[in-house]
Structure formats: C-alpha cells, structure tokens
Design a protein around this motif. Structure first.
Motif, PDB file in Angstrom:
ATOM      1  N   ARG A   1     -36.343  22.986  63.945  1.00 16.25           N
ATOM      2  CA  ARG A   1     -36.531  23.757  62.979  1.00 16.25           C
ATOM      3  C   ARG A   1     -35.691  23.905  61.875  1.00 16.25           C
ATOM      4  O   ARG A   1     -34.774  24.346  61.844  1.00 16.25           O
ATOM      5  N   THR A   2     -36.098  24.783  60.910  1.00 13.11           N
ATOM      6  CA  THR A   2     -35.697  25.304  59.389  1.00 13.11           C
ATOM      7  C   THR A   2     -34.606  26.389  59.826  1.00 13.11           C
ATOM      8  O   THR A   2     -35.182  27.321  60.716  1.00 13.11           O
TER       9      THR A   2
ATOM     10  N   ARG B   1     -39.908  29.727  62.047  1.00 15.18           N
ATOM     11  CA  ARG B   1     -39.060  28.524  61.987  1.00 15.18           C
ATOM     12  C   ARG B   1     -39.794  27.736  61.362  1.00 15.18           C
ATOM     13  O   ARG B   1     -40.917  27.362  61.806  1.00 15.18           O
ATOM     14  N   ASP B   2     -39.894  26.927  60.025  1.00  8.25           N
ATOM     15  CA  ASP B   2     -40.644  25.830  59.761  1.00  8.25           C
ATOM     16  C   ASP B   2     -40.279  24.841  60.155  1.00  8.25           C
ATOM     17  O   ASP B   2     -39.186  24.492  61.097  1.00  8.25           O
ATOM     18  N   HIS B   3     -40.528  23.282  59.543  1.00 10.70           N
ATOM     19  CA  HIS B   3     -40.017  22.538  59.961  1.00 10.70           C
ATOM     20  C   HIS B   3     -38.358  21.383  59.720  1.00 10.70           C
ATOM     21  O   HIS B   3     -39.048  22.028  58.461  1.00 10.70           O
TER      22      HIS B   3
ATOM     23  N   ASN C   1     -39.096  32.315  58.010  1.00 12.07           N
ATOM     24  CA  ASN C   1     -40.504  32.650  56.876  1.00 12.07           C
ATOM     25  C   ASN C   1     -40.857  34.189  57.365  1.00 12.07           C
ATOM     26  O   ASN C   1     -40.029  34.923  57.883  1.00 12.07           O
TER      27      ASN C   1
ATOM     28  N   HIS D   1     -44.564  28.562  63.524  1.00 13.62           N
ATOM     29  CA  HIS D   1     -44.065  28.821  62.683  1.00 13.62           C
ATOM     30  C   HIS D   1     -43.927  30.167  62.193  1.00 13.62           C
ATOM     31  O   HIS D   1     -43.917  31.134  60.908  1.00 13.62           O
TER      32      HIS D   1
ATOM     33  N   ASP E   1     -44.963  24.974  68.123  1.00 18.87           N
ATOM     34  CA  ASP E   1     -44.472  24.931  66.684  1.00 18.87           C
ATOM     35  C   ASP E   1     -44.940  25.908  65.598  1.00 18.87           C
ATOM     36  O   ASP E   1     -46.157  26.833  65.263  1.00 18.87           O
TER      37      ASP E   1
ATOM     38  N   ASN F   1     -41.636  33.376  65.775  1.00 18.97           N
ATOM     39  CA  ASN F   1     -40.814  32.343  66.837  1.00 18.97           C
ATOM     40  C   ASN F   1     -39.954  32.706  68.304  1.00 18.97           C
ATOM     41  O   ASN F   1     -40.267  32.534  68.540  1.00 18.97           O
TER      42      ASN F   1
END
Length: 438
Positions: free
Chosen positions: A349-350, A359-361, A354, A305, A303, A308
């Motif tokens: 991941r996006t 990278r977000d979900h 960020n 966030h 995960d 990365n």
C-alpha cells in the motif's frame, strides 16, 4: 511435462528400476555416474514428500502497517499504529503483529519485493504464477504446476483452495494452459462454522453415494462414445478427468476425515483462533498431513482505500495468531521440514494516507513471509526507503518468488510444458532468492 534438460532433472518415480538403470547406462557417455544418478533418484523420492501452504491475503495487505513500519516517518506516513520490538534485535513490526514479533525466529521476511503491478486481478495472476500477465495465454499458478508435476498421493485432491478469495477476472489461481483438471478443488465454506460442510465432499441434500455411483457408471458409458475431433476429444478428456476426480473425492472416507476439524483438540483449535482464518490454517495442516500437496488459504477484505486502520485492527490479529500457530504446529509435528509456508498478497500500500483514512495501491513495494523446508529463521531480507515506497538496493520480483517456491518443492527450473497450440513454455523464468534458500 516436457523437460529439455534431462541431465539436470530426473524423475524416476514412474519407471521401473530396470528402466532407471537403462537410462543411467545410456547417459554414461555424458559423464553421469551411477552414484550421481542414484543420488538424484533419492532426491526425487524426497521431493515427493514436500508440501506447500500458501496464505493469500487478497486486496493488497499494507506492508507499512504490518511487517515494515516506519516509526520515524511523519504522522501522515507512519499512520496510527505503534511499533513493537521483535525477537531479532533492531527489527520492528506494528503492535498488531505481536506473535509474529515474538516468533520471528521461526520464519523469514522479505521486505525488498517489487510487485511491478498495482492492479488487483492482474497482480493476482502475476503473483500466483510468477509469470507476466498475458491476454492470450493463462499461465498455471503454483498449485496447478505442483499438481501437474507431482500428481495425486491418494484420493485427496493434490491442489485445494480454502475460501473463494482469489480474483478470477484475469484467470489467476487456475491451471491455465495445463487444463481444467489442474484447477484447485475449491472449498468456499467457513471452517469455523458449526455447520461447515465441504461442497462436493458432502453430497447435497443427503443424496446417497449410490446415486453418485450410478452417475459415475453413466460417465463411463459416455467414455465409450467415439471422439472424432482431436481438439474436442482433448477437451472432453480433460472434463472427464475433472469429474472422475470429483467422484473420487465424494466417495472417499479418507477425504471426509481430512476435512473433519472436530477430530482436533479444543485447545489446539483455540491456539489457531476461533475465526475463519485460524480454522482455515488448521484445516490446511490437516489436508497436507492427509495427502494434499498444495493448499491455498485465501482471505479477502484487504483493499483498504478507506478506513485502513479500522479494518486492519480486525484483519491483522487473526493472521498474526493463525499463521504463527500453523508454523508452530507443523514444527511440533515434525512437518515443517517438508512443508513450505508462504504468506503473500497482491501488492503493498502507498505511504500517503488518503482523504478516506486509507492507503492506495503500491506497485513498487511489497513483501512475503516464508517458513519451512530449510528457510532460515529470523532472517529479515532487504529494505524499503524511509516512506516504504520503494526498495533500497537489491530487489526481487514475482518470478524470483516463484523460482524459490519451485526449487524448495523439488521442481526443476528447467521444466517445460507444451501449450495447447504446441509451443513449449518454460515454467519459471526467475532465480531462487539465496537468502531464503538456507
């Protein structure tokens, strides 16, 4: 199991030859010939030899930083990793997937998976069952359904989970309405550790098996007590079966041998990688070879966030080494023809990096990798857009992945089970992904 479409799915393993022939005779009016029935019986026996190893990377492994890079995108999307060519012309992976790139001819990659969900615990429940999340009922995961339909081969549990990296908040990875006896036999230890011991296989504190035998006898005595309430009786029966299975595992020399990685050659252990993931993949191979039907290799920490790229520099190489070694080892032993290997994760991941270099979900783009049981080698199916944000063209969903897995493992998609409240529930609502069926 209740199958409402008997003419489509035969299971003749539990009955005698005479009963089988009587069934054929009773269906003559439906146009089912003896020859066809014999073919189905043979297919049923063949399917009994099929296995599955599920690689589950918990947290949402970044597709854009592994098997679906976008080298022509801007830096804020492309990220820090370089890309490399694969064995298939025109297909690229990132630089941290060199073995995947080299051995792409041994497996398929599905790039057009839409997970439809970006919440960890909910996504785990969806991806591991192929069913939409439901607050009122827990659907069984793949391993539990296989355990229910196929049963045990020997003293080894039919469904084993290596590692504890499955999110249980929304009851993912469990037997669900099938009952606790179909939950996985969970092994939380590190197979790469010199002190690795399997909980419930090695008795704690050196407790002798004779003590466990006395406890088993006490359990048998409890079985003689009356069970007045039908609902409670069912729950007690499921609990009893759970502990009977545990006793059998504890006392089985076959089980202990299957878990003993010291029997493997040092060179092979090195090929898998002397890390938790690699040795878990090797142990998974030993377990299916010894009689387990479904083994989940769970790996956490994906995960990303924040940090990365720093995280993936350490997380991707073990998967790259361990999973490709597993596929090659199964192939060398003649086991890949009847063992399905699947790598999946919560979601992708996006594309946007960020402020924390993470990278977000992504709830709209993800992937799976698959090998074995006739899966075409070198197939790269589907695509995402220029930013890896959305699928372009045809897309597949979790229930299609489920249908593919069940079909390859010989489970009819017309299978129904009866829930505790008496409702018939269809096991799978999807359709097999044609490009993966071979």
């Amino acid at each position: 199991m209740l199958n409402l479409f008997k003419q489509q799915d035969w299971n003749c393993q539990g009955g005698s030859r005479r009963n089988f022939l009587m069934q054929v005779g009773s269906l003559a009016g439906l146009g089912i010939s003896l020859d066809r029935a014999m073919q189905v019986e043979a297919a049923s026996k063949t399917s009994n030899e099929l296995n599955c190893i599920l690689i589950w990377t918990r947290g949402g492994t970044s597709h854009i930083d592994s098997i679906d890079p976008k080298p022509d995108a801007i830096a804020d999307v492309r990220g820090e990793f370089k890309t490399i060519s694969t064995a298939v012309p025109g297909i690229q992976f990132t630089e941290y997937m060199p073995q995947f790139a080299k051995k792409l001819g041994s497996f398929s990659v599905l790039r057009n998976l839409n997970p439809r969900n970006g919440s960890h615990s909910t996504a785990d429940a969806i991806m591991m069952s192929g069913k939409p999340f439901n607050q009122t009922i827990t659907y069984p995961c793949f391993g539990s359904a296989i355990s229910k339909e196929k049963g045990k081969r020997n003293s080894l549990p039919p469904f084993i989970q290596l590692g504890s990296n499955v999110d249980r908040l929304k009851r993912a990875g469990l037997g669900g309405y099938l009952g606790i006896e179909y939950n996985p036999f969970e092994v939380p230890g590190d197979p790469n550790s010199k002190t690795f011991k399997v909980r419930d296989v090695t008795p704690p504190g050196g407790l002798p098996l004779s003590r466990f035998e006395k406890r088993r006898q006490a359990l048998n005595l409890l079985d003689t007590l009356p069970r007045k309430d039908k609902k409670n009786a069912g729950a007690l029966e499921a609990t009893d079966q759970f502990y009977r299975n545990a006793f059998e595992v504890i006392s089985s020399p076959q089980t202990k041998k299957a878990f003993d990685l010291s029997q493997e050659k040092a060179e092979l252990r090195d090929a898998y990688g002397r890390h938790t993931f690699g040795q878990s993949c090797l142990l998974a191979r030993r377990l299916v070879e010894s009689g387990a039907r479904f083994v989940t290799v769970s790996d956490g920490g994906w995960d990303t966030h924040g940090s990365n790229f720093k995280t993936l520099r350490s997380k991707l190489p073990p998967v790259d080494q361990g999973m490709t070694a597993l596929i090659e080892d199964l192939k060398d032993r003649g086991l890949l023809a009847n063992t399905l290997v699947v790598w999946m994760t919560d979601f992708g991941r996006t594309s946007v990096i960020n402020a924390n270099s993470g990278r977000d979900h992504s709830s709209t783009a993800s992937y799976i990798c698959m090998s074995g049981i006739g899966t075409p080698g070198g197939a790269v199916i589907g695509q995402t857009d220029a930013k890896a944000e959305r699928v372009v063209g045809k897309e597949y969903y979790a229930h299609d992945v489920a249908a593919t897995i069940y079909s390859k493992l010989g489970i009819s998609l017309d299978t129904f089970h009866i829930a505790p409240d008496g409702r018939p529930i269809r096991l799978c609502d999807g359709h097999p992904i044609p490009e993966l069926m071979g």
